[in-house]
Design an enzyme around this catalytic site. Structure first.
Site, PDB file in Angstrom:
ATOM      1  N   ASP A 136       0.824  -1.215   0.000  1.00  0.00           N
ATOM      2  CA  ASP A 136       0.000   0.000   0.000  1.00  0.00           C
ATOM      3  C   ASP A 136       0.854   1.259   0.000  1.00  0.00           C
ATOM      4  O   ASP A 136       0.394   2.337   0.388  1.00  0.00           O
ATOM      5  CB  ASP A 136      -0.921   0.012   1.226  1.00  0.00           C
ATOM      6  CG  ASP A 136      -2.234  -0.711   0.973  1.00  0.00           C
ATOM      7  OD1 ASP A 136      -2.434  -1.194  -0.158  1.00  0.00           O
ATOM      8  OD2 ASP A 136      -3.049  -0.814   1.905  1.00  0.00           O
ATOM      9  N   ASP A 270      -7.340  -6.835  13.776  1.00  0.00           N
ATOM     10  CA  ASP A 270      -6.881  -8.169  14.164  1.00  0.00           C
ATOM     11  C   ASP A 270      -7.626  -8.681  15.404  1.00  0.00           C
ATOM     12  O   ASP A 270      -8.095  -9.812  15.439  1.00  0.00           O
ATOM     13  CB  ASP A 270      -5.367  -8.155  14.425  1.00  0.00           C
ATOM     14  CG  ASP A 270      -4.908  -6.874  15.118  1.00  0.00           C
ATOM     15  OD1 ASP A 270      -5.744  -6.208  15.759  1.00  0.00           O
ATOM     16  OD2 ASP A 270      -3.717  -6.541  15.015  1.00  0.00           O
TER      17      ASP A 270
END
Length: 518
Positions: A136, A270
């Protein structure tokens, strides 16, 4: 025209000396102290003592469990069905499952070679392994370097894919989610995730994957050491649950899909996934012996941003999921209690707030208001025991315990602020600043400087003094210094020793002299 005296313009009632003003302020203080300040501060003391007891009981519980785990618990290889996957000449690689390795990156100029090299060096059949670099990066030069590195390994026969997106939507969660949508990973059963600064050993998959292959109810294998070692080992041993930290773990892809996939509603995507998977009955296992080398934040500013994300995210996730956990019918009652009370409320909220509110605000204020008493067990004994219990899981760092206490108290200021931002979804709730990584850059520069034969003097990069100043820490440093001086002159509990040491810590961080963490 006669000269007009300034006194004529000021009402007589306001024409008082500085001594009179100070006297009036003192009189007002005495008038409001007994009926208002004392009971309010005493209430704050009671609340802080209650939070301290909650944290104390939680740490005692964790300490007992971790000692039992070390002394009597069987290792994961014996608690679960574990059989190593052996190479077979006749079957070839067909007895090995397909594994995807994801490496999310963002402008990782200093570490991209290390992480890609470590992933490509994993001991696993090449026709059963897919390495996916999710880049990214916003710097075109870095993107080109990463792509060239992937091409270099691909030319050696490694099945490595370089993946980019047009936008950074969803940040890391968005990148991982997009990576799982690719057609070339549909046949993969498991996914190992490593941040760009993590370097797994070659045998990592051979030691981790068998837990998932031979135990169909296990969704996640985790091996992140140090940061959350005690918390993860306790959760794994008692409830087969702990928070995933986004790296150094292997997921069963079916469990990810069943839990609803990656979501970007918080900055702890997460942990969000781990909680949702656990609520669907999946189990997690922590492997303390399987360690992965990684890098700590390289600067204090990077550490501050990381701690903001790690404190704000869980608090915000707790706000979003608490009722979902309560209503869940797939997990037993005591696991709900563990997740809501122990995992979220005490460890992610109370732990941050009591450290700052009690030891940096309420306790110093009681020096200025001697009518409010703090029992010695709450001011000294309990925090001492909590500190000792915190060090049980990381005995190799016990020599840093004294400095760690002072530094943690400083950081509790930011963690408390971040926790409140998460709970109330304030302005910076979704702030995501990628932790800068240096890799071996400093070592390489030092080696280059050492090998140079020229007599040029190395100059440190200059930066503005104001850029490294942190006014919040400086403000609290002044407050604690004032309280320490007052206690030295008027106090009876000798709190000034702690307050002066804590003042130094606040000033060091306030003036930006913490420097490099690692």
């Amino acid at each position: 025209m006669p000269q007009i005296s300034p006194k004529l313009l000021i009402p007589e009632s306001f024409q008082v000396s500085r001594d009179d003003i100070a006297g009036q302020i003192g009189l007002i203080w005495e008038l409001i102290k007994v009926p208002l300040i004392v009971p309010l501060l005493q209430l704050c003391v009671y609340i802080c003592l209650a939070m301290s007891l909650m944290l104390f009981m939680e740490r005692v519980y964790m300490g007992i469990v971790i000692v039992l785990v070390k002394l009597f618990w069987k290792k994961p290889e014996k608690r679960y069905n574990w059989h190593g996957i052996q190479d077979d000449v006749e079957l070839g690689s067909s007895n090995f499952p397909f594994v995807l390795v994801q490496i999310p990156m963002f402008n990782e100029k200093e570490v991209y070679k290390i992480s890609i090299g470590a992933a490509c060096g994993l001991s696993w059949p090449s026709d059963r392994l897919v390495i996916q670099v999710l880049d990214d990066s916003t710097d075109p030069a870095i993107k080109q370097l990463v792509e060239l590195e992937c091409q270099r390994w691909a030319s050696k026969g490694i099945n490595i894919r370089y993946q980019i997106r047009e936008t950074r939507g969803g940040y890391k969660a968005g990148a991982l989610k997009e990576g799982l949508k690719r057609s070339y990973v549909k046949h993969c059963e498991y996914v190992a995730i490593f941040d760009a600064d993590f370097r797994p050993e070659p045998d990592y998959l051979r030691r981790a994957i068998p837990f998932l292959v031979n135990n169909p109810d296990i969704a996640l294998e985790m091996s992140l050491d140090y940061h959350f070692k005690v918390e993860q080992e306790v959760g794994s041993a008692t409830h087969a649950f702990f928070g995933f930290n986004g790296t150094a773990g292997v997921w069963r892809i079916a469990a990810i899909n069943e839990a609803g996939g990656w979501k970007d509603r918080t900055t702890v995507e997460d942990m969000d996934l781990a909680v949702r998977a656990s609520l669907r009955g999946w189990k997690f296992v922590y492997l303390g012996d399987l360690q992965v080398k990684s890098e700590l934040p390289s600067t204090f500013n990077a550490f501050r941003f990381q701690q903001h994300r790690w404190s704000c995210g869980p608090a915000n996730l707790f706000r979003k999921m608490v009722m979902e956990i309560v209503r869940n019918k797939k997990v037993r009652f005591w696991k709900k209690v563990y997740v809501i009370y122990s995992f979220f409320f005490v460890r992610k909220i109370i732990a941050h707030m009591v450290t700052f509110c009690f030891y940096c605000v309420v306790l110093p204020l009681t020096i200025l208001v001697p009518e409010v008493k703090v029992p010695i067990w709450g001011a000294v004994y309990i925090p001492s025991i909590i500190t000792i219990l915190n060090s049980v899981g990381t005995p190799r760092s016990v020599h840093l315990l004294f400095y760690w206490i002072l530094f943690e108290n400083v950081m509790s200021l930011h963690r408390t602020k971040a926790t409140l931002i998460g709970l109330f979804e304030a302005g910076r709730v979704n702030e995501w600043v990628v932790t800068e990584k240096l890799g071996d850059a400093l070592k390489n520069k030092a080696a280059e400087a050492k090998n140079k034969t020229t007599t040029k003097v190395f100059k440190r990069p200059r930066f503005k003094f104001a850029e490294r100043m942190h006014t919040l820490e400086l403000g609290f440093g002044v407050f604690l210094f004032f309280c320490g001086c007052y206690d030295y002159v008027h106090g009876k509990n000798n709190y000034f020793i702690y307050l002066f040491l804590q003042t130094i810590s606040f000033f060091i961080t306030g003036f930006g002299y913490v420097g490099t963490i690692v």
